[in-house]
Motif scaffolding. Structure first.
Motif, PDB file in Angstrom:
ATOM      1  N   TRP A   1       3.847   1.866   1.133  1.00  0.00           N
ATOM      2  CA  TRP A   1       4.731   2.080   2.270  1.00  0.00           C
ATOM      3  C   TRP A   1       6.053   1.375   2.032  1.00  0.00           C
ATOM      4  O   TRP A   1       6.123   0.424   1.270  1.00  0.00           O
ATOM      5  CB  TRP A   1       4.090   1.527   3.554  1.00  0.00           C
ATOM      6  CG  TRP A   1       2.916   2.313   4.023  1.00  0.00           C
ATOM      7  CD1 TRP A   1       1.651   2.253   3.531  1.00  0.00           C
ATOM      8  CD2 TRP A   1       2.894   3.283   5.067  1.00  0.00           C
ATOM      9  NE1 TRP A   1       0.840   3.126   4.210  1.00  0.00           N
ATOM     10  CE2 TRP A   1       1.568   3.763   5.150  1.00  0.00           C
ATOM     11  CE3 TRP A   1       3.859   3.797   5.938  1.00  0.00           C
ATOM     12  CZ2 TRP A   1       1.189   4.739   6.078  1.00  0.00           C
ATOM     13  CZ3 TRP A   1       3.478   4.758   6.856  1.00  0.00           C
ATOM     14  CH2 TRP A   1       2.167   5.226   6.928  1.00  0.00           C
ATOM     15  N   ARG A   2       7.083   1.864   2.714  1.00  0.00           N
ATOM     16  CA  ARG A   2       8.371   1.190   2.608  1.00  0.00           C
ATOM     17  C   ARG A   2       9.059   1.131   3.967  1.00  0.00           C
ATOM     18  O   ARG A   2       8.880   2.010   4.807  1.00  0.00           O
ATOM     19  CB  ARG A   2       9.295   1.818   1.564  1.00  0.00           C
ATOM     20  CG  ARG A   2       9.389   3.303   1.555  1.00  0.00           C
ATOM     21  CD  ARG A   2      10.163   3.836   0.354  1.00  0.00           C
ATOM     22  NE  ARG A   2      11.505   3.289   0.263  1.00  0.00           N
ATOM     23  CZ  ARG A   2      11.972   2.643  -0.806  1.00  0.00           C
ATOM     24  NH1 ARG A   2      11.223   2.476  -1.855  1.00  0.00           N
ATOM     25  NH2 ARG A   2      13.202   2.193  -0.827  1.00  0.00           N
TER      26      ARG A   2
ATOM     27  N   GLN B   1       8.277   5.459  12.837  1.00  0.00           N
ATOM     28  CA  GLN B   1       8.611   6.236  11.646  1.00  0.00           C
ATOM     29  C   GLN B   1      10.087   6.151  11.288  1.00  0.00           C
ATOM     30  O   GLN B   1      10.480   6.514  10.185  1.00  0.00           O
ATOM     31  CB  GLN B   1       8.184   7.695  11.853  1.00  0.00           C
ATOM     32  CG  GLN B   1       6.670   7.845  11.807  1.00  0.00           C
ATOM     33  CD  GLN B   1       6.188   9.215  12.243  1.00  0.00           C
ATOM     34  OE1 GLN B   1       6.893   9.940  12.960  1.00  0.00           O
ATOM     35  NE2 GLN B   1       4.984   9.576  11.832  1.00  0.00           N
TER      36      GLN B   1
ATOM     37  N   LEU C   1       1.339  -2.291   9.348  1.00  0.00           N
ATOM     38  CA  LEU C   1       0.621  -1.069   8.960  1.00  0.00           C
ATOM     39  C   LEU C   1      -0.563  -0.814   9.885  1.00  0.00           C
ATOM     40  O   LEU C   1      -0.835   0.333  10.266  1.00  0.00           O
ATOM     41  CB  LEU C   1       0.151  -1.158   7.504  1.00  0.00           C
ATOM     42  CG  LEU C   1       1.254  -1.197   6.448  1.00  0.00           C
ATOM     43  CD1 LEU C   1       0.644  -1.236   5.051  1.00  0.00           C
ATOM     44  CD2 LEU C   1       2.181   0.002   6.573  1.00  0.00           C
TER      45      LEU C   1
ATOM     46  N   GLU D   1       0.802  -1.225   0.000  1.00  0.00           N
ATOM     47  CA  GLU D   1       0.000   0.000   0.000  1.00  0.00           C
ATOM     48  C   GLU D   1       0.835   1.275   0.000  1.00  0.00           C
ATOM     49  O   GLU D   1       0.524   2.235   0.705  1.00  0.00           O
ATOM     50  CB  GLU D   1      -0.941   0.009   1.207  1.00  0.00           C
ATOM     51  CG  GLU D   1      -1.921  -1.143   1.181  1.00  0.00           C
ATOM     52  CD  GLU D   1      -2.855  -1.138   2.378  1.00  0.00           C
ATOM     53  OE1 GLU D   1      -2.892  -0.130   3.095  1.00  0.00           O
ATOM     54  OE2 GLU D   1      -3.534  -2.143   2.580  1.00  0.00           O
TER      55      GLU D   1
ATOM     56  N   LEU E   1       9.416   2.856   9.158  1.00  0.00           N
ATOM     57  CA  LEU E   1       8.309   2.749   8.219  1.00  0.00           C
ATOM     58  C   LEU E   1       7.967   4.139   7.678  1.00  0.00           C
ATOM     59  O   LEU E   1       7.820   5.082   8.446  1.00  0.00           O
ATOM     60  CB  LEU E   1       7.114   2.171   8.967  1.00  0.00           C
ATOM     61  CG  LEU E   1       5.881   1.723   8.217  1.00  0.00           C
ATOM     62  CD1 LEU E   1       6.229   0.647   7.198  1.00  0.00           C
ATOM     63  CD2 LEU E   1       4.852   1.181   9.215  1.00  0.00           C
ATOM     64  N   GLN E   2       7.854   4.223   6.351  1.00  0.00           N
ATOM     65  CA  GLN E   2       7.586   5.522   5.753  1.00  0.00           C
ATOM     66  C   GLN E   2       6.667   5.339   4.551  1.00  0.00           C
ATOM     67  O   GLN E   2       6.787   4.362   3.815  1.00  0.00           O
ATOM     68  CB  GLN E   2       8.910   6.142   5.284  1.00  0.00           C
ATOM     69  CG  GLN E   2       8.835   7.592   4.922  1.00  0.00           C
ATOM     70  CD  GLN E   2      10.228   8.118   4.594  1.00  0.00           C
ATOM     71  OE1 GLN E   2      10.742   7.850   3.508  1.00  0.00           O
ATOM     72  NE2 GLN E   2      10.844   8.833   5.511  1.00  0.00           N
ATOM     73  N   GLN E   3       5.771   6.317   4.385  1.00  0.00           N
ATOM     74  CA  GLN E   3       4.878   6.254   3.233  1.00  0.00           C
ATOM     75  C   GLN E   3       5.632   6.711   2.000  1.00  0.00           C
ATOM     76  O   GLN E   3       6.290   7.763   2.032  1.00  0.00           O
ATOM     77  CB  GLN E   3       3.659   7.142   3.472  1.00  0.00           C
ATOM     78  CG  GLN E   3       2.479   6.772   2.633  1.00  0.00           C
ATOM     79  CD  GLN E   3       1.163   7.208   3.284  1.00  0.00           C
ATOM     80  OE1 GLN E   3       1.147   8.047   4.172  1.00  0.00           O
ATOM     81  NE2 GLN E   3       0.064   6.625   2.835  1.00  0.00           N
ATOM     82  N   SER E   4       5.534   5.951   0.914  1.00  0.00           N
ATOM     83  CA  SER E   4       6.235   6.316  -0.314  1.00  0.00           C
ATOM     84  C   SER E   4       5.587   7.547  -0.922  1.00  0.00           C
ATOM     85  O   SER E   4       4.380   7.734  -0.808  1.00  0.00           O
ATOM     86  CB  SER E   4       6.164   5.170  -1.334  1.00  0.00           C
ATOM     87  OG  SER E   4       6.751   4.024  -0.795  1.00  0.00           O
TER      88      SER E   4
ATOM     89  N   TYR F   1       0.846   0.579  13.055  1.00  0.00           N
ATOM     90  CA  TYR F   1       1.245   1.972  12.846  1.00  0.00           C
ATOM     91  C   TYR F   1       0.029   2.889  12.965  1.00  0.00           C
ATOM     92  O   TYR F   1       0.075   3.939  13.616  1.00  0.00           O
ATOM     93  CB  TYR F   1       1.896   2.114  11.466  1.00  0.00           C
ATOM     94  CG  TYR F   1       2.367   3.507  11.149  1.00  0.00           C
ATOM     95  CD1 TYR F   1       3.691   3.882  11.350  1.00  0.00           C
ATOM     96  CD2 TYR F   1       1.486   4.466  10.638  1.00  0.00           C
ATOM     97  CE1 TYR F   1       4.132   5.163  11.066  1.00  0.00           C
ATOM     98  CE2 TYR F   1       1.913   5.745  10.354  1.00  0.00           C
ATOM     99  CZ  TYR F   1       3.231   6.088  10.562  1.00  0.00           C
ATOM    100  OH  TYR F   1       3.651   7.368  10.281  1.00  0.00           O
ATOM    101  N   GLN F   2      -1.063   2.481  12.332  1.00  0.00           N
ATOM    102  CA  GLN F   2      -2.261   3.326  12.336  1.00  0.00           C
ATOM    103  C   GLN F   2      -2.887   3.423  13.738  1.00  0.00           C
ATOM    104  O   GLN F   2      -3.405   4.469  14.114  1.00  0.00           O
ATOM    105  CB  GLN F   2      -3.261   2.820  11.299  1.00  0.00           C
ATOM    106  CG  GLN F   2      -2.763   3.150   9.890  1.00  0.00           C
ATOM    107  CD  GLN F   2      -3.514   2.457   8.774  1.00  0.00           C
ATOM    108  OE1 GLN F   2      -4.442   1.711   9.019  1.00  0.00           O
ATOM    109  NE2 GLN F   2      -3.092   2.697   7.548  1.00  0.00           N
TER     110      GLN F   2
ATOM    111  N   GLN G   1       3.255  -7.687   7.176  1.00  0.00           N
ATOM    112  CA  GLN G   1       3.252  -6.309   6.670  1.00  0.00           C
ATOM    113  C   GLN G   1       1.893  -5.639   6.912  1.00  0.00           C
ATOM    114  O   GLN G   1       1.832  -4.458   7.266  1.00  0.00           O
ATOM    115  CB  GLN G   1       3.599  -6.314   5.186  1.00  0.00           C
ATOM    116  CG  GLN G   1       5.017  -6.786   4.940  1.00  0.00           C
ATOM    117  CD  GLN G   1       5.344  -6.901   3.461  1.00  0.00           C
ATOM    118  OE1 GLN G   1       4.664  -6.333   2.620  1.00  0.00           O
ATOM    119  NE2 GLN G   1       6.388  -7.642   3.154  1.00  0.00           N
TER     120      GLN G   1
END
Lengths: 161, 100
Positions: free
Chosen positions: A85-86, A154, A130, A83, A157-160, A133-134, A126
């Motif tokens: 994320w990386r 963070q 996520l 989704e 985990l980071q949103q692309s 994280y949420q 994975q």
């Protein structure tokens, strides 16, 4: 050796050759699939692996002596996941098998995934990461402990973009 | 003795006051608990399993920040809600700041 049959994500393969070739240990990256991974980056992966395995002098040219056999059941997760994320910092995962199903977890956030194969369990991990994280992000403004935990997440985990 | 996921969910919700939380998996449900001053405690319970075996039980215990024997007592109801809240405040396992 732990392998990932379907490889939508860049998972490092950690191979324990101790049974066939003495105390040897190899980390590979599947570089044909992830050509952007540099030698230096692979070296940093090895350092991370060494840290967790209590081995002091790993280089990109293994063998490494005195590694525990259980270390062959570890994966390092890095790069794009689900989704958009990386994973931006190597995340060491433990793979365990119980009654024909696989459990993959990390020691930092205590998130786990499960499945009938290691790729299934990895994908489920994975999804769980996520979700976690949420959950933390929703609570981040409630107290400093949650905002610190979110900052820790963070770092991995980071949103692309 | 393997643990029944349904019983675990009931105990978490009814006794320990965890709240169900949304997730992206149809096969799992998250439960979360926010205690004052602590990071949110969140655990993930499988829906499609008939029983929770040892390794998964250990993982859930870890998410709840207790050791497995304590977790078993939580489910068997020999540990109260207050016991659990005190445990995660004073002697969480793993400790809150470990590895972060």
């Amino acid at each position: 050796m732990i392998t990932t049959q379907a490889q939508p994500f860049p998972v490092f393969q950690i191979q324990d050759r101790s049974r066939t070739r003495g105390a040897e240990f190899v980390v590979t990256t599947g570089s044909s699939q992830y050509p952007d991974l540099t030698t230096e980056f692979v070296g940093s992966m090895l350092n991370v692996a060494a840290m967790f395995a209590n081995v002091s002098d790993m280089t990109s040219e293994i063998p490494v002596k005195s590694l525990a056999a259980t270390f062959s059941m570890r994966h390092i997760l890095i790069g794009p996941i689900l989704e958009g994320w990386r994973i931006i910092r190597p995340l060491l995962l433990t793979i365990e098998e119980e009654d024909g199903s696989y459990l993959i977890s990390d020691d930092i956030f205590s998130v786990y995934g499960e499945g009938v194969s290691t790729p299934d369990a990895l994908r489920d991990y994975q999804i769980a990461l996520l979700d976690y994280y949420q959950i933390v992000a929703r609570h981040a403004k409630k107290n400093a402990a949650n905002s610190n935990l979110l900052e820790a997440l963070q770092r991995y985990l980071q949103q692309s973009v | 003795m393997p643990l029944d996921p349904g019983k675990l969910e009931a105990v978490l919700g009814n006794k320990f006051e965890f709240k169900p939380s949304d997730g992206h998996s149809d096969n799992h449900k998250w439960y979360e608990l926010q205690l004052d001053g602590l990071p949110v405690i969140a655990t993930r319970v499988s829906h499609n399993k008939k029983e929770i075996r040892n390794k998964l039980e250990g993982m859930i215990a870890r998410q709840l920040r207790v050791r497995t024997p304590f977790f078993r007592e939580m489910v068997r109801c020999t540990k109260s809600r207050d016991d659990y809240y005190e445990k995660v405040r004073k002697d969480p396992f793993p400790p809150w700041n470990e590895r972060l």
